[in-house]
Design an enzyme around this catalytic site. Structure first.
Site, mmCIF file in Angstrom:
data_model
loop_
_atom_site.group_PDB
_atom_site.id
_atom_site.type_symbol
_atom_site.label_atom_id
_atom_site.label_comp_id
_atom_site.label_asym_id
_atom_site.label_seq_id
_atom_site.Cartn_x
_atom_site.Cartn_y
_atom_site.Cartn_z
ATOM 1 N N LYS A 64 0.814 -1.218 0.000
ATOM 2 C CA LYS A 64 0.000 0.000 0.000
ATOM 3 C C LYS A 64 0.851 1.274 0.000
ATOM 4 O O LYS A 64 0.414 2.313 -0.492
ATOM 5 C CB LYS A 64 -0.970 -0.002 1.182
ATOM 6 C CG LYS A 64 -2.065 -1.044 0.984
ATOM 7 C CD LYS A 64 -3.143 -0.979 2.019
ATOM 8 C CE LYS A 64 -4.176 -2.063 1.714
ATOM 9 N NZ LYS A 64 -5.361 -1.998 2.540
ATOM 10 N N ASN A 149 -4.194 3.611 21.245
ATOM 11 C CA ASN A 149 -3.166 2.726 20.697
ATOM 12 C C ASN A 149 -2.147 2.363 21.765
ATOM 13 O O ASN A 149 -1.901 3.117 22.703
ATOM 14 C CB ASN A 149 -2.460 3.400 19.516
ATOM 15 C CG ASN A 149 -1.705 2.397 18.667
ATOM 16 O OD1 ASN A 149 -2.212 1.322 18.382
ATOM 17 N ND2 ASN A 149 -0.478 2.738 18.262
HETATM 18 P P1 ATR Z 1 -2.531 -2.374 9.705
HETATM 19 O O1 ATR Z 1 -2.082 -1.953 8.347
HETATM 20 O O2 ATR Z 1 -3.323 -3.648 9.738
HETATM 21 O O3 ATR Z 1 -3.174 -1.280 10.453
HETATM 22 P P2 ATR Z 1 -0.135 -1.891 11.191
HETATM 23 O O4 ATR Z 1 0.019 -0.594 10.490
HETATM 24 O O5 ATR Z 1 1.058 -2.757 11.387
HETATM 25 O O6 ATR Z 1 -1.188 -2.810 10.475
HETATM 26 O O7 ATR Z 1 -0.817 -1.586 12.605
HETATM 27 C C1 ATR Z 1 -1.096 -2.594 13.527
HETATM 28 C C2 ATR Z 1 -1.857 -1.996 14.697
HETATM 29 O O8 ATR Z 1 -2.207 -3.038 15.603
HETATM 30 C C3 ATR Z 1 -1.056 -0.979 15.479
HETATM 31 O O9 ATR Z 1 -1.929 -0.004 15.998
HETATM 32 C C4 ATR Z 1 -0.482 -1.840 16.602
HETATM 33 O O10 ATR Z 1 -0.144 -1.123 17.779
HETATM 34 P P3 ATR Z 1 1.302 -0.413 17.877
HETATM 35 O O11 ATR Z 1 1.228 0.809 17.012
HETATM 36 O O12 ATR Z 1 1.465 -0.102 19.320
HETATM 37 O O13 ATR Z 1 2.290 -1.424 17.371
HETATM 38 C C5 ATR Z 1 -1.667 -2.722 16.892
HETATM 39 N N1 ATR Z 1 -1.282 -3.951 17.601
HETATM 40 C C6 ATR Z 1 -0.675 -5.034 17.068
HETATM 41 N N2 ATR Z 1 -0.495 -5.990 18.011
HETATM 42 C C7 ATR Z 1 -1.004 -5.498 19.173
HETATM 43 C C8 ATR Z 1 -1.157 -5.996 20.499
HETATM 44 N N3 ATR Z 1 -0.725 -7.214 20.829
HETATM 45 N N4 ATR Z 1 -1.743 -5.205 21.408
HETATM 46 C C9 ATR Z 1 -2.189 -3.974 21.091
HETATM 47 N N5 ATR Z 1 -2.091 -3.442 19.847
HETATM 48 C C10 ATR Z 1 -1.501 -4.187 18.893
#
Ligand code: ATR
Length: 272
Positions: A64, A149
């Site tokens: 993307k 977040n």
């Molecule tokens: P996408 O394109 O699917 O949004 P991304 O940009 O990698 O993927 O974002 C993943 C999101 O899931 C982020 O908000 C991430 O939180 P962080 O910014 O703190 O990394 C969140 N996320 C992933 N695993 C998580 C977890 N175990 N607990 C809480 N938030 C999580």
């Protein structure tokens, strides 16, 4: 001549997009094909597809941002999202759009029956999916859009970027306290790995909608927590978002708007 469209990403094994666009083409009598273009590198694959006469593409993980860099022009939604999920080719032009957020907002408001105007909306996560939802959500004029977040700085940045479009509050999960919301959207990637984002039961307000962006994973831990509060009016996964973003792309490419309802019915997998 049959026009060619496709989805570029990797991996693409589970993609429903060819089914959706194929059905839209039949429904609207458009002469087109829609193929899966699994690629290791974005630009060479897209150049090849264009050279063969390709008219447009959808873009999914992990490309993307590559599509954003590839585009010769970006529409406002794609620019603000910083990511692209749809491109139209016109001669030398590669015009980029992002319909993920608008598809999500349309599904919530029209299909699920939860207009966001004047409501309290909570988005969990501040990654690409949350970013794409910001503008369409704020255009729906909620009373409050809270973005929570794990990494607070990322939520703060979204607030700074989008605050001029509406009432955005940002923070970490502990900042949510006992606040309750009318619409709670899980835009984290937690459900991909069967995890529960650190949201509390208190966040699910009376008669709320709990919406998980993933599709086909049944009752995720997030949706289960929501249901178990006994306060939700509806729980939903991302099948409607998938179909609604395709409606927008199809209309942009072909100038005719297909009906999403039969496809959503066909692709819906019962949650429980
Ligand atoms: P996408 O394109 O699917 O949004 P991304 O940009 O990698 O993927 O974002 C993943 C999101 O899931 C982020 O908000 C991430 O939180 P962080 O910014 O703190 O990394 C969140 N996320 C992933 N695993 C998580 C977890 N175990 N607990 C809480 N938030 C999580």
């Amino acid at each position: 001549m049959t026009d060619r469209y496709g989805l570029v990403g990797k991996p693409l094994g589970q993609s429903k997009s060819p089914i959706v666009h194929g059905a839209f083409a039949r429904q609207t009598a458009q002469d087109l094909t829609y193929e899966l273009i699994e690629a290791d590198a974005f630009a060479p694959a897209v150049d090849r597809f264009r050279a063969e006469g390709g008219r447009g593409i959808n873009v999914t993980k992990p490309f993307k941002l590559d599509a954003f860099a590839y585009a010769t022009e970006c529409r406002e939604r794609a620019r603000l999202a910083g990511a692209v999920n749809c491109v139209k080719f016109e001669g030398d032009r590669a015009i980029a759009e992002n319909y993920d957020g608008v598809g999500l907002a349309n599904d919530i408001q029209r299909n699920q029956g939860f207009p966001m105007k004047g409501k309290r909306v909570l988005v969990l996560g501040a990654g690409g999916a949350a970013r794409g939802a910001m503008l369409p959500f704020l255009q729906a004029e909620p009373k409050l859009l809270f973005v929570a977040n794990r990494t607070v700085a990322k939520a703060t940045r979204l607030g700074e970027e989008f605050g001029r479009h509406g009432n955005v509050v940002t923070g970490g999960y502990p900042d949510l306290g006992d606040e309750a919301f009318d619409v709670v959207v899980n835009a984290t990637s937690c459900s991909m790995t069967g995890e529960l984002p650190p949201v509390g039961a208190a966040q699910f307000g009376k008669d709320c909608l709990a919406y998980d962006l993933v599709y086909g994973k049944g009752l995720t831990p997030f949706l289960r927590l929501a249901s178990e509060t006994g306060r939700t009016r509806a729980v939903a996964d991302g099948v409607g978002m998938l179909v609604e973003q395709a409606v927008e792309a199809f209309e942009w490419w072909r100038g005719v708007r297909p009906d999403s309802a039969p496809l959503i019915r066909q692709l819906t997998v019962p949650l429980a």
